[in-house]
Motif scaffolding. Sequence first.
Motif, mmCIF file in Angstrom:
data_model
loop_
_atom_site.group_PDB
_atom_site.id
_atom_site.type_symbol
_atom_site.label_atom_id
_atom_site.label_comp_id
_atom_site.label_asym_id
_atom_site.label_seq_id
_atom_site.Cartn_x
_atom_site.Cartn_y
_atom_site.Cartn_z
ATOM 1 N N ARG A 7 0.742 -1.161 -0.014
ATOM 2 C CA ARG A 7 -0.019 -0.082 -0.204
ATOM 3 C C ARG A 7 0.888 1.238 -0.072
ATOM 4 O O ARG A 7 0.490 2.355 -0.491
ATOM 5 N N HIS A 8 2.258 0.972 0.572
ATOM 6 C CA HIS A 8 2.946 2.352 0.528
ATOM 7 C C HIS A 8 3.367 2.753 -0.907
ATOM 8 O O HIS A 8 3.979 3.818 -1.016
ATOM 9 N N LEU B 169 4.060 6.571 -3.840
ATOM 10 C CA LEU B 169 5.437 6.761 -4.265
ATOM 11 C C LEU B 169 5.833 6.796 -5.740
ATOM 12 O O LEU B 169 6.956 6.956 -6.222
ATOM 13 N N GLY B 170 4.623 6.526 -6.536
ATOM 14 C CA GLY B 170 4.727 6.122 -7.827
ATOM 15 C C GLY B 170 5.604 4.805 -8.625
ATOM 16 O O GLY B 170 6.198 4.842 -9.321
ATOM 17 N N LEU B 171 5.883 4.105 -7.360
ATOM 18 C CA LEU B 171 6.287 2.757 -7.717
ATOM 19 C C LEU B 171 5.311 1.769 -7.598
ATOM 20 O O LEU B 171 4.191 1.455 -7.347
ATOM 21 N N ARG C 13 -3.199 -5.660 9.895
ATOM 22 C CA ARG C 13 -4.603 -5.329 10.084
ATOM 23 C C ARG C 13 -5.070 -4.102 9.372
ATOM 24 O O ARG C 13 -6.283 -3.831 9.161
ATOM 25 N N LEU C 14 -4.082 -3.329 8.594
ATOM 26 C CA LEU C 14 -4.599 -2.283 7.903
ATOM 27 C C LEU C 14 -4.588 -2.739 6.360
ATOM 28 O O LEU C 14 -4.638 -1.548 5.708
ATOM 29 N N GLY C 15 -4.306 -3.996 6.196
ATOM 30 C CA GLY C 15 -4.304 -4.164 4.703
ATOM 31 C C GLY C 15 -5.324 -4.665 4.046
ATOM 32 O O GLY C 15 -6.657 -4.306 4.820
ATOM 33 N N PRO C 16 -5.556 -4.801 2.955
ATOM 34 C CA PRO C 16 -6.649 -5.079 2.124
ATOM 35 C C PRO C 16 -7.526 -6.355 2.167
ATOM 36 O O PRO C 16 -6.990 -7.277 2.868
ATOM 37 N N ALA D 161 17.781 5.014 -1.987
ATOM 38 C CA ALA D 161 17.026 6.080 -2.161
ATOM 39 C C ALA D 161 15.725 6.163 -3.108
ATOM 40 O O ALA D 161 14.701 6.749 -2.622
ATOM 41 N N ALA D 162 16.088 5.621 -4.172
ATOM 42 C CA ALA D 162 14.997 5.379 -5.063
ATOM 43 C C ALA D 162 13.673 4.653 -4.588
ATOM 44 O O ALA D 162 12.496 4.750 -5.082
ATOM 45 N N ASN D 163 13.944 3.833 -3.505
ATOM 46 C CA ASN D 163 12.832 3.111 -3.275
ATOM 47 C C ASN D 163 12.165 3.945 -2.209
ATOM 48 O O ASN D 163 10.935 3.389 -1.490
ATOM 49 N N GLY D 164 12.301 5.155 -1.827
ATOM 50 C CA GLY D 164 11.275 6.028 -1.137
ATOM 51 C C GLY D 164 11.231 5.805 0.307
ATOM 52 O O GLY D 164 10.389 6.348 1.010
ATOM 53 N N GLU D 165 12.520 5.312 1.008
ATOM 54 C CA GLU D 165 12.380 4.674 2.356
ATOM 55 C C GLU D 165 13.581 5.287 3.043
ATOM 56 O O GLU D 165 14.034 4.904 4.252
ATOM 57 N N GLN D 166 14.157 6.387 2.446
ATOM 58 C CA GLN D 166 15.251 7.246 3.175
ATOM 59 C C GLN D 166 16.318 6.173 3.485
ATOM 60 O O GLN D 166 17.035 6.238 4.305
ATOM 61 N N ASP D 167 16.679 5.341 2.391
ATOM 62 C CA ASP D 167 17.616 4.054 2.720
ATOM 63 C C ASP D 167 17.675 3.408 3.843
ATOM 64 O O ASP D 167 18.585 2.923 4.315
ATOM 65 N N ARG D 168 16.519 3.321 4.585
ATOM 66 C CA ARG D 168 16.249 2.460 5.618
ATOM 67 C C ARG D 168 16.064 0.879 5.381
ATOM 68 O O ARG D 168 16.373 -0.046 6.257
ATOM 69 N N ASP D 169 15.585 0.547 4.140
ATOM 70 C CA ASP D 169 15.311 -0.525 3.545
ATOM 71 C C ASP D 169 16.674 -1.311 3.152
ATOM 72 O O ASP D 169 17.418 -0.613 2.777
ATOM 73 N N GLY D 170 16.462 -2.663 3.013
ATOM 74 C CA GLY D 170 17.667 -3.437 2.372
ATOM 75 C C GLY D 170 18.760 -3.655 3.535
ATOM 76 O O GLY D 170 18.726 -3.020 4.572
ATOM 77 N N HIS D 171 19.613 -4.729 3.183
ATOM 78 C CA HIS D 171 20.624 -4.987 4.167
ATOM 79 C C HIS D 171 21.699 -3.998 4.263
ATOM 80 O O HIS D 171 21.989 -3.358 3.423
ATOM 81 N N ASN D 172 22.055 -3.738 5.437
ATOM 82 C CA ASN D 172 23.048 -2.779 5.710
ATOM 83 C C ASN D 172 24.671 -3.237 5.517
ATOM 84 O O ASN D 172 25.565 -2.492 4.988
ATOM 85 N N GLU D 173 24.848 -4.661 5.624
ATOM 86 C CA GLU D 173 26.119 -5.147 5.632
ATOM 87 C C GLU D 173 25.834 -6.186 4.326
ATOM 88 O O GLU D 173 25.244 -7.204 4.205
ATOM 89 N N ASN D 174 26.691 -5.728 3.365
ATOM 90 C CA ASN D 174 26.469 -6.285 2.115
ATOM 91 C C ASN D 174 27.983 -7.146 1.769
ATOM 92 O O ASN D 174 28.025 -7.983 0.553
ATOM 93 N N LEU D 175 28.948 -7.327 2.629
ATOM 94 C CA LEU D 175 30.213 -7.880 2.336
ATOM 95 C C LEU D 175 30.760 -7.675 0.964
ATOM 96 O O LEU D 175 31.113 -8.359 0.214
ATOM 97 N N SER D 176 30.515 -6.470 0.711
ATOM 98 C CA SER D 176 30.936 -5.675 -0.694
ATOM 99 C C SER D 176 32.112 -4.867 -0.733
ATOM 100 O O SER D 176 32.677 -4.371 0.577
#
Length: 666
Positions: free
Chosen positions: A198-199, A203-205, A259-262, A447-462
């Motif tokens: 729903r979010h 965001l146009g995504l 509980r807020l879902g469709p 950043a393009a995901n619209g979640e202020q870079d909070r999503d996704g793993h922080n440690e990528n061993l990259s």
Amino acid sequence: MTQLGATITSEGIRFAAWSSSARRLWVSIFDEQGNRELDRLELASEGNGVHSLFVSGLAAGARYGLRADGDYAPERGLWFDPDKLLTDPYAVEIDRAYAYHWRLAARRNEGADTASLMPKTVTRALPTAPPTLPPLFRPGGLIYELNVRAFTKLHPDVPQEKRGTIAALAHPAIIEHLQRLGVSAVELMPITASIDERHLPPLGLSNAWGYNPVTFMALDPRLAPGGLTELQGTVAALRRAGIGTILDLVFNHTGESDRLGPTLSLRGLDNNAYYRHRPDGGLVNDTGTGNTIACDHPAMREMVLDTLRHFVRQAGVDGFRFDLAPVLGRVDGAFDPEAPLLQAITHDPVLYDRVLIAEPWDIGANGYQLGNFRPPFLEWNDRYRDDVRRFWRGDAGMVGALATRLAGSSDVFNRAGEPASRGVNFIAAHDGMTLADIVAYERKHNAANGEQDRDGHNENLSWNNGVEGETDDAAIVTARFEDQRALLATLFASHGTIMLTAGDEFGRTQKGNNNAYAQDNPTTWLDWTGRDQALERYAWALGALRRAVPALSDTRFLTGEPIEASGVPDVAWLTETGELLDATDWNDTSRHRLVMLFGGEDNRLAVLINGDRRQCVFTLPAREGFRWHPAIETRATDLARPLPGRSVNFMIESRAGDGGARKGSR
């Protein structure tokens, strides 16, 4: 259990649905466009939760939805609302894609009827089933994970009208590419109908991956405009080319969310039965998506089995990959490798010989279950992923871990005395950084995901070779190219089943986005015209070598013990000077070099791994009457020349004068 869904006969259609707590159920019949409700007919209770109705005169092609009524008390897990049109859980075709709208999640009496917002289930006679054939795929092969839409959306050889669809996978240009890589089976990311979280719309995504299903059998009409016939034809075309098909299915949650879902299907029919709940009545969230399927409930267990049988019988698929698979084995909330559903899948007369792959973790209590599934389940091996990345990143003390991963990860999969690895070795998958981004981005860029870079793993061993992201520096570009080659070579040299994600063989990038699920755009669409063709040719050569040397795809653990009858050890681990590694070498945390020598009476294969940044001359043990040849011409070198830093080379030993020594070369 009686047959559920819509059953077409010559006299009409029988509708049947299951709910243990609904007081009334209806089938709503719609016009040919699925826009106007023509009739609303009540189903009668047959007992044991089954409600059914035979409608005479109705024919294939009819469009319908279900409605249910009963208590409305969300705090007790009861969501009955006859204003919510529901998709039949046994739908095999819907007339349009799902689109999120706030009214789908409105409380009872707070929103209008949702029929205009919902796809309609289409009654359709199933196409003639193909003959049931044994799976083509066997453990030890190469699985090629792909997103159907992203894989062909920009492919110049695929006709425009087929790009992004299942049918495009049958195009000769696609099949040729898969064959040149040596793909044993494609693993299709979810192709059943899903809905955006729903979010995303504000965001146009939109969800580009499809891991948010509503029901389990109906294909997404955007991916399969030709319906089940399209899937059936593509599976058959791939099979004729020697390539199997594995479906990635999601039986851990649905797009009805928290509980807020469709309210779209299961929630409106019997929320308490189909989903797991906490003692306080709230939804269990072992998936991170807001709800968790109750796979230990008999009705849900039978629905999962019916879905798997459907895709085997009607499409002829080789098998399945199960997203967040511990959910399927949770009984009263706790994971049990002998859970009824897992047992039923492996003993079912239709499913017993299919390929079964578990993603062996969820986010619930004790959710990390790598190595704990029972045969014949294969398991995604993230220990392999992490240790290989650490070695090539240059972490200290990783030679021993690398050898264990190359040899089949016996520390993970030999716990019960099993003779062969059940691991699926991979370095990159859809979830996380691409292979090219692993060597170019030290941190995520979401950043393009619209979640202020909070999503996704922080440690990528990259790592980034000194510059984050894109660069014109020739030395850095070359270093990244060599790192990608080293990672690919390590994967193809690994014992057992391996998995490559589409496009990693030619340098696909997501610009550092390690959670690109919401990027249905060029971020995830494969750039076929701009691909790195030199890297691609190297991947082809690796595939040819793996096919030419059976030892590489053998799933039995490498032990260093003699091979039966030959008396030759299956593997020897050597230093760069050709000596057996001893305890001092294994414990040397500064060591970044290793030779894996596969035994053989006539031919031996040596994998030379130089993880150091400095070049090094490698020495291999010689035998009278034999000589060493480069196994891949694109990486040709003789043992007198130093092996460049951060690289892998393959050498084959054969009898002197044997012109067929370079079987894996191009």
